[in-house]
Design an enzyme around this catalytic site. Structure first.
Site, PDB file in Angstrom:
ATOM      1  N   ARG A 237       2.011  30.738 -19.382  1.00  0.00           N
ATOM      2  CA  ARG A 237       0.929  29.917 -18.844  1.00  0.00           C
ATOM      3  C   ARG A 237      -0.381  30.502 -19.365  1.00  0.00           C
ATOM      4  O   ARG A 237      -0.427  31.654 -19.815  1.00  0.00           O
ATOM      5  CB  ARG A 237       0.946  29.968 -17.314  1.00  0.00           C
ATOM      6  N   HIS A 238      -1.435  29.722 -19.284  1.00  0.00           N
ATOM      7  CA  HIS A 238      -2.766  30.250 -19.617  1.00  0.00           C
ATOM      8  C   HIS A 238      -3.119  31.363 -18.636  1.00  0.00           C
ATOM      9  O   HIS A 238      -2.537  31.472 -17.550  1.00  0.00           O
ATOM     10  CB  HIS A 238      -3.786  29.107 -19.511  1.00  0.00           C
ATOM     11  N   ASN A 244      -7.859  27.830 -10.741  1.00  0.00           N
ATOM     12  CA  ASN A 244      -6.764  28.525 -10.043  1.00  0.00           C
ATOM     13  C   ASN A 244      -7.346  29.360  -8.896  1.00  0.00           C
ATOM     14  O   ASN A 244      -6.801  29.385  -7.789  1.00  0.00           O
ATOM     15  CB  ASN A 244      -5.993  29.465 -10.980  1.00  0.00           C
ATOM     16  N   ARG A 288      -8.428  26.308 -21.199  1.00  0.00           N
ATOM     17  CA  ARG A 288      -7.824  27.536 -20.683  1.00  0.00           C
ATOM     18  C   ARG A 288      -6.654  28.031 -21.541  1.00  0.00           C
ATOM     19  O   ARG A 288      -6.390  29.232 -21.582  1.00  0.00           O
ATOM     20  CB  ARG A 288      -7.429  27.369 -19.206  1.00  0.00           C
ATOM     21  N   GLU A 308      -1.604  19.671 -19.204  1.00  0.00           N
ATOM     22  CA  GLU A 308      -0.967  19.736 -17.881  1.00  0.00           C
ATOM     23  C   GLU A 308      -0.674  18.336 -17.339  1.00  0.00           C
ATOM     24  O   GLU A 308      -1.351  17.349 -17.706  1.00  0.00           O
ATOM     25  CB  GLU A 308      -1.881  20.519 -16.922  1.00  0.00           C
TER      26      GLU A 308
HETATM   27  O1  F6P Z   1      -2.293  24.793 -10.070  1.00  0.00           O
HETATM   28  C1  F6P Z   1      -2.134  24.866 -11.449  1.00  0.00           C
HETATM   29  C2  F6P Z   1      -1.478  23.621 -11.995  1.00  0.00           C
HETATM   30  O2  F6P Z   1      -1.290  23.805 -13.385  1.00  0.00           O
HETATM   31  C3  F6P Z   1      -2.233  22.300 -11.723  1.00  0.00           C
HETATM   32  O3  F6P Z   1      -3.247  21.988 -12.651  1.00  0.00           O
HETATM   33  C4  F6P Z   1      -1.111  21.284 -11.702  1.00  0.00           C
HETATM   34  O4  F6P Z   1      -1.448  20.067 -11.063  1.00  0.00           O
HETATM   35  C5  F6P Z   1      -0.045  22.049 -10.958  1.00  0.00           C
HETATM   36  O5  F6P Z   1      -0.170  23.406 -11.371  1.00  0.00           O
HETATM   37  C6  F6P Z   1       1.361  21.588 -11.247  1.00  0.00           C
HETATM   38  O6  F6P Z   1       2.235  22.256 -10.357  1.00  0.00           O
HETATM   39  P1  F6P Z   1       2.902  21.455  -9.117  1.00  0.00           P
HETATM   40  O7  F6P Z   1       3.668  20.363  -9.796  1.00  0.00           O
HETATM   41  O8  F6P Z   1       3.790  22.494  -8.440  1.00  0.00           O
HETATM   42  O9  F6P Z   1       1.833  20.927  -8.213  1.00  0.00           O
END
Ligand code: F6P
Ligand code: ATP
Length: 478
Positions: A237-238, A244, A288, A308
């Site tokens: 991951r970044h 975060n 990021r 993402e």
């Molecule tokens: O919180 C970091 C992140 O990369 C968010 O940008 C993204 O929406 C989320 O994680 C995805 O994870 P989950 O599907 O568990 O919400």
């Protein structure tokens, strides 16, 4: 002529376009030519795309009547051996047809040597009668050194040779191949009415004949991209981002101070696990990931497909905000996280579909490091580890940790290398409200065959395995 393809193209109801076609992929080739490995990879790939597929391994049927045969059993002048092998093939084909008739899947793989024209014609006729299209996939390879190394790599652990001396077992397997060589007929101009894909010398040359539909061509395209050169894939991951830190999802934030420390440490972490291997870096197009990868001394490529998961109207909110503002959606996502699509955004299923070209390119490539995001990393990981759709969206992927995946014949070996740089945890368990905390620092961790050594309670951790059917049992030469 029985109908083998039907005209209207449709989706399988889950967003993956398929045709309303039932296909039997018939493996062809001498023993130790990678047929079972190819079959297990195809099943895993299709499963990842939500196309239900299953392997019918004739060797497993044969083992019910002849569990530990010697090479003589495969001598075509051995009448009893021939009868039992034929019975095993019939049982496998009958079960496969039943499986289709029960509506359980779209693609079956008949994994056996199917090394004579007569056997292939018989299978073609059975499939025609049942309205099942066929795709013959032949693996032809005359490189004796590679065949011997295949025997040593996978055949000696076959249940056929349980408890036997490895040298004697290898010799016996070589003798088994000799019996097959006497009758083996490669696919040629006598069979131009059949749909086939012939992979010569591990795909150095590919001959394709009469592809008839979309799903067949999709499988063939996948096969054309496979190689067996040793390699690994690194995933990270970044570094921790300012979003975060605030518990916000989505966005295009910069990395935090601790994220910057991770970016600076990443080259060392990579050296620790890759030595002098030259890698290529893939990032998303978001800041990021590019900031995190910038000190890696390798060629870099950024892919929109690695961005993402798009959280639509929830972009920039915390999980607690979402729970307060969209309570029904918050619950619906927990109920079925894989399929839940954010309003104006994406689901995990959507992400898998846009990642298909990435997977194809990864299969073609050698050593790649991907710096991406939590949800995307889970989807790529699920492909390599065969994780279920139910568990993969919940898998914990801590920040500041490098994951190395090494594909082997019948499993992917996973190792984790922690940078020991604290970061918030962005993981939220099913049914819980969001609480963001620092990730406890971890030391390098090896996970081999799915056994987490030092990271306790990893949700979604799957037993390692290349294919849903990749048993590693080796020989299915009936
Ligand atoms: O919180 C970091 C992140 O990369 C968010 O940008 C993204 O929406 C989320 O994680 C995805 O994870 P989950 O599907 O568990 O919400
Ligand atoms: P059998 O008929 O005895 O079951 P098989 O053809 O199914 O044999 P596998 O058990 O799949 O053989 O053999 C796996 C080995 O083959 C692995 O070591 C893998 O690296 C190698 N391999 C994979 N693809 C190919 C290929 N196209 N040609 C030759 N070897 C390959």
């Amino acid at each position: 002529m029985p109908q083998t393809t039907r005209p209207n193209r449709k989706t399988n109801g889950r967003g993956v376009q398929t045709e309303d076609t039932r296909i039997c992929v018939v493996m062809v080739g001498l023993p130790a030519r990678g047929k079972s490995l190819i079959a297990s990879k195809v099943v895993r790939y299709l499963g990842w795309l939500s196309i239900p597929a299953k392997t019918f391994n004739v060797g497993q049927y044969r083992r019910t009547n002849t569990p530990t045969p010697t090479a003589d059993f495969f001598d075509t002048s051995n009448a009893e051996g021939e009868r039992l092998r034929r019975a095993a093939a019939e049982a496998a084909v009958n079960d496969m047809i039943q499986w289709f008739d029960d509506g359980q899947g779209l693609i079956a793989i008949l994994d056996a040597t199917n090394s004579t024209k007569a056997r292939r014609r018989w299978i073609q006729n059975r499939c025609d009668e049942a309205g099942i299209a066929t795709l013959f996939v032949e693996s032809k390879c005359d490189d004796e050194e590679l065949v011997m190394s295949n025997i040593k790599e996978v055949k000696l652990t076959s249940p056929d040779y349980k408890g036997q001396d490895p040298e004697l077992a290898a010799q016996d397997f070589r003798n088994r191949i000799t019996h097959y060589e006497k009758v083996y007929e490669t696919m040629d101009e006598d069979e131009t009415d059949l749909t086939y894909c012939k992979l010569i010398d591990v795909g150095h040359q590919v001959i394709i004949n009469r592809l008839r539909d979309y799903l067949q061509s999709r499988v063939v395209y996948y096969l054309m991209n496979l190689h067996i050169k040793p390699r690994a894939i690194w995933l990270s991951r970044h570094g921790e981002s300012n979003f975060n830190l605030e518990g916000k999802i989505g966005g295009d934030a910069d990395i935090s101070e601790r994220g910057e420390l991770y970016a600076r440490k990443l080259p060392e972490l990579v050296r620790e696990s890759a030595g002098d291997t030259q890698l290529t870096v893939w990032t998303s197009t978001l800041k990021r990931t590019m900031q995190t990868a910038r000190f890696l001394p390798f060629e870099k490529l950024s892919w929109k497909a690695l961005d993402e998961l798009d959280s639509g109207v929830c972009d920039g909110l915390t999980y607690a905000d979402i729970e307060a503002q969209y309570p029904a959606d918050f619950r619906a996502r927990d109920e079925d996280k894989y399929n839940y699509r954010y309003l104006g955004g994406e689901s995990y299923r959507d992400v898998v579909i846009r990642l298909e070209p990435i997977i194809m390119e990864l299969e073609r490539s050698e050593n790649i490091i991907i710096v991406t995001h939590q949800a995307v990393l889970r989807c790529i990981y699920a492909y390599f580890m065969g994780s279920s759709q139910e568990k993969s969206p919940w898998m914990e992927v801590p920040l500041h940790t490098l994951i190395k995946l090494t594909p082997r014949a019948y499993g992917t070996v996973e190792e984790r290398f922690s940078a020991n740089i604290p970061a918030v945890s962005t993981w939220r368990g099913k049914g819980s409200s969001a609480k963001h905390q620092d990730t406890p620092s971890q030391s390098s961790t090896d996970l081999v065959d799915g056994a987490p050594a030092a990271i306790p309670d990893i949700p979604g951790k799957e037993p390692v395995g290349l294919g849903l059917d990749g048993t590693g049992e080796g020989s299915k030469t009936a």
